[in-house]
Design a protein around this motif. Structure first.
Motif, PDB file in Angstrom:
ATOM      1  N   THR A   7      34.448 -36.401  39.060  1.00 57.66           N
ATOM      2  CA  THR A   7      34.394 -35.218  38.095  1.00 57.66           C
ATOM      3  C   THR A   7      34.224 -33.860  38.970  1.00 57.66           C
ATOM      4  N   ASP A   8      34.353 -32.757  38.188  1.00 61.89           N
ATOM      5  CA  ASP A   8      34.073 -31.388  38.903  1.00 61.89           C
ATOM      6  C   ASP A   8      32.642 -31.385  39.465  1.00 61.89           C
ATOM      7  N   ARG A   9      31.702 -31.693  38.751  1.00 59.90           N
ATOM      8  CA  ARG A   9      30.196 -31.708  39.217  1.00 59.90           C
ATOM      9  C   ARG A   9      30.016 -32.783  40.227  1.00 59.90           C
ATOM     10  N   GLU A  10      30.618 -33.938  40.170  1.00 63.44           N
ATOM     11  CA  GLU A  10      30.458 -34.836  41.493  1.00 63.44           C
ATOM     12  C   GLU A  10      30.809 -34.138  42.751  1.00 63.44           C
ATOM     13  N   ARG A  11      32.323 -33.660  42.511  1.00 69.99           N
ATOM     14  CA  ARG A  11      32.902 -33.188  43.550  1.00 69.99           C
ATOM     15  C   ARG A  11      31.928 -31.727  44.117  1.00 69.99           C
ATOM     16  N   THR A  12      31.510 -30.922  43.432  1.00 74.95           N
ATOM     17  CA  THR A  12      30.620 -30.000  43.636  1.00 74.95           C
ATOM     18  C   THR A  12      29.421 -30.620  44.557  1.00 74.95           C
ATOM     19  N   ALA A  13      28.898 -31.734  43.856  1.00 74.47           N
ATOM     20  CA  ALA A  13      27.718 -32.108  44.607  1.00 74.47           C
ATOM     21  C   ALA A  13      27.927 -32.757  46.147  1.00 74.47           C
ATOM     22  N   VAL A  14      29.164 -33.534  46.047  1.00 74.16           N
ATOM     23  CA  VAL A  14      29.608 -34.010  47.486  1.00 74.16           C
ATOM     24  C   VAL A  14      29.719 -32.761  48.560  1.00 74.16           C
ATOM     25  N   GLN A  15      30.424 -31.643  47.984  1.00 70.34           N
ATOM     26  CA  GLN A  15      30.657 -30.543  48.800  1.00 70.34           C
ATOM     27  C   GLN A  15      29.494 -29.862  49.391  1.00 70.34           C
ATOM     28  N   LEU A  48      19.501 -26.384  51.084  1.00 70.07           N
ATOM     29  CA  LEU A  48      18.697 -27.564  50.326  1.00 70.07           C
ATOM     30  C   LEU A  48      18.784 -27.440  48.751  1.00 70.07           C
ATOM     31  N   ALA A  49      18.392 -26.331  48.413  1.00 67.62           N
ATOM     32  CA  ALA A  49      18.355 -26.246  46.933  1.00 67.62           C
ATOM     33  C   ALA A  49      19.638 -26.355  46.274  1.00 67.62           C
ATOM     34  N   GLU A  50      20.816 -25.739  46.992  1.00 67.64           N
ATOM     35  CA  GLU A  50      22.194 -25.821  46.200  1.00 67.64           C
ATOM     36  C   GLU A  50      22.483 -27.445  46.191  1.00 67.64           C
ATOM     37  N   ALA A  51      22.283 -28.027  47.390  1.00 66.48           N
ATOM     38  CA  ALA A  51      22.512 -29.761  47.232  1.00 66.48           C
ATOM     39  C   ALA A  51      21.740 -30.357  45.933  1.00 66.48           C
ATOM     40  N   GLU A  52      20.283 -29.882  45.940  1.00 65.72           N
ATOM     41  CA  GLU A  52      19.570 -30.608  44.944  1.00 65.72           C
ATOM     42  C   GLU A  52      20.083 -30.462  43.508  1.00 65.72           C
ATOM     43  N   THR A  53      20.377 -29.106  43.345  1.00 63.91           N
ATOM     44  CA  THR A  53      20.967 -28.423  42.162  1.00 63.91           C
ATOM     45  C   THR A  53      22.062 -29.307  41.708  1.00 63.91           C
ATOM     46  N   ALA A  54      23.119 -29.537  42.620  1.00 57.25           N
ATOM     47  CA  ALA A  54      24.431 -30.059  42.571  1.00 57.25           C
ATOM     48  C   ALA A  54      24.308 -31.476  42.146  1.00 57.25           C
ATOM     49  N   LEU A  55      23.324 -32.185  42.633  1.00 57.93           N
ATOM     50  CA  LEU A  55      23.176 -33.547  42.474  1.00 57.93           C
ATOM     51  C   LEU A  55      22.441 -33.758  41.071  1.00 57.93           C
ATOM     52  N   ALA A  56      21.707 -32.898  40.725  1.00 58.46           N
ATOM     53  CA  ALA A  56      21.031 -32.984  39.313  1.00 58.46           C
ATOM     54  C   ALA A  56      22.053 -32.771  38.231  1.00 58.46           C
ATOM     55  N   TYR A  66      26.010 -44.809  44.386  1.00 55.96           N
ATOM     56  CA  TYR A  66      27.099 -44.326  44.152  1.00 55.96           C
ATOM     57  C   TYR A  66      27.580 -43.052  45.052  1.00 55.96           C
ATOM     58  N   PHE A  67      26.452 -42.183  44.965  1.00 54.21           N
ATOM     59  CA  PHE A  67      26.619 -40.942  45.525  1.00 54.21           C
ATOM     60  C   PHE A  67      27.224 -41.138  47.140  1.00 54.21           C
ATOM     61  N   PHE A  68      26.445 -41.822  47.824  1.00 56.51           N
ATOM     62  CA  PHE A  68      26.890 -42.182  49.261  1.00 56.51           C
ATOM     63  C   PHE A  68      28.358 -43.005  49.330  1.00 56.51           C
ATOM     64  N   ARG A  69      28.603 -43.719  48.459  1.00 58.58           N
ATOM     65  CA  ARG A  69      29.887 -44.270  48.483  1.00 58.58           C
ATOM     66  C   ARG A  69      30.925 -43.210  48.225  1.00 58.58           C
ATOM     67  N   MET A  70      30.736 -42.017  47.498  1.00 60.36           N
ATOM     68  CA  MET A  70      31.665 -41.057  47.297  1.00 60.36           C
ATOM     69  C   MET A  70      31.749 -40.090  48.497  1.00 60.36           C
ATOM     70  N   LEU A  71      30.526 -39.732  49.008  1.00 64.73           N
ATOM     71  CA  LEU A  71      30.495 -39.159  50.348  1.00 64.73           C
ATOM     72  C   LEU A  71      31.251 -39.691  51.326  1.00 64.73           C
ATOM     73  N   ARG A  72      31.179 -41.035  51.505  1.00 65.11           N
ATOM     74  CA  ARG A  72      31.867 -41.664  52.499  1.00 65.11           C
ATOM     75  C   ARG A  72      33.225 -41.784  52.485  1.00 65.11           C
ATOM     76  N   ASP A  73      33.815 -41.872  51.030  1.00 67.82           N
ATOM     77  CA  ASP A  73      35.203 -41.608  50.860  1.00 67.82           C
ATOM     78  C   ASP A  73      35.579 -40.208  51.126  1.00 67.82           C
ATOM     79  N   TRP A  74      35.084 -39.276  50.710  1.00 70.21           N
ATOM     80  CA  TRP A  74      35.468 -37.798  51.234  1.00 70.21           C
ATOM     81  C   TRP A  74      35.336 -37.398  52.632  1.00 70.21           C
TER      82      TRP A  74
END
Length: 78
Positions: A7-15, A48-56, A66-74
């Motif tokens: 999703t857009d939010r998942e992509r934002t979190a990964v980025q 750090l705050a940007e990453a935490e907010t995006a994950l939430a 799930y998150f680290f699997r997405m990160l590895r794929d990207w």
């Protein structure tokens, strides 16, 4: 259940987490500073705050597998 397409939010979190990863790597890279300089690693709190907010926002806090699997794929290792 996770979707096959992030999703857009998942992509934002990964980025955001990739930016955090690159910032941390740069902070620990002793080769980029002056020779013999001993500087403590510094990571901007805003990164750090940007990453935490995006994950939430993406609902990924507490779902590290799930998150680290997405990160590895990207961002696969070279």
């Amino acid at each position: 259940m996770p979707t096959a397409v992030p999703t857009d939010r998942e992509r934002t979190a990964v980025q955001a987490c990739l930016r955090l990863l690159h910032t941390v790597r740069a902070a620990y890279d002793r080769e980029t500073g002056p020779p013999g300089a001993r500087r403590p690693p510094m990571v901007a709190p805003s990164v750090l705050a940007e990453a935490e907010t995006a994950l939430a926002r993406a609902g990924l806090s507490g779902n590290e597998e799930y998150f680290f699997r997405m990160l590895r794929d990207w961002h696969p290792q070279p």
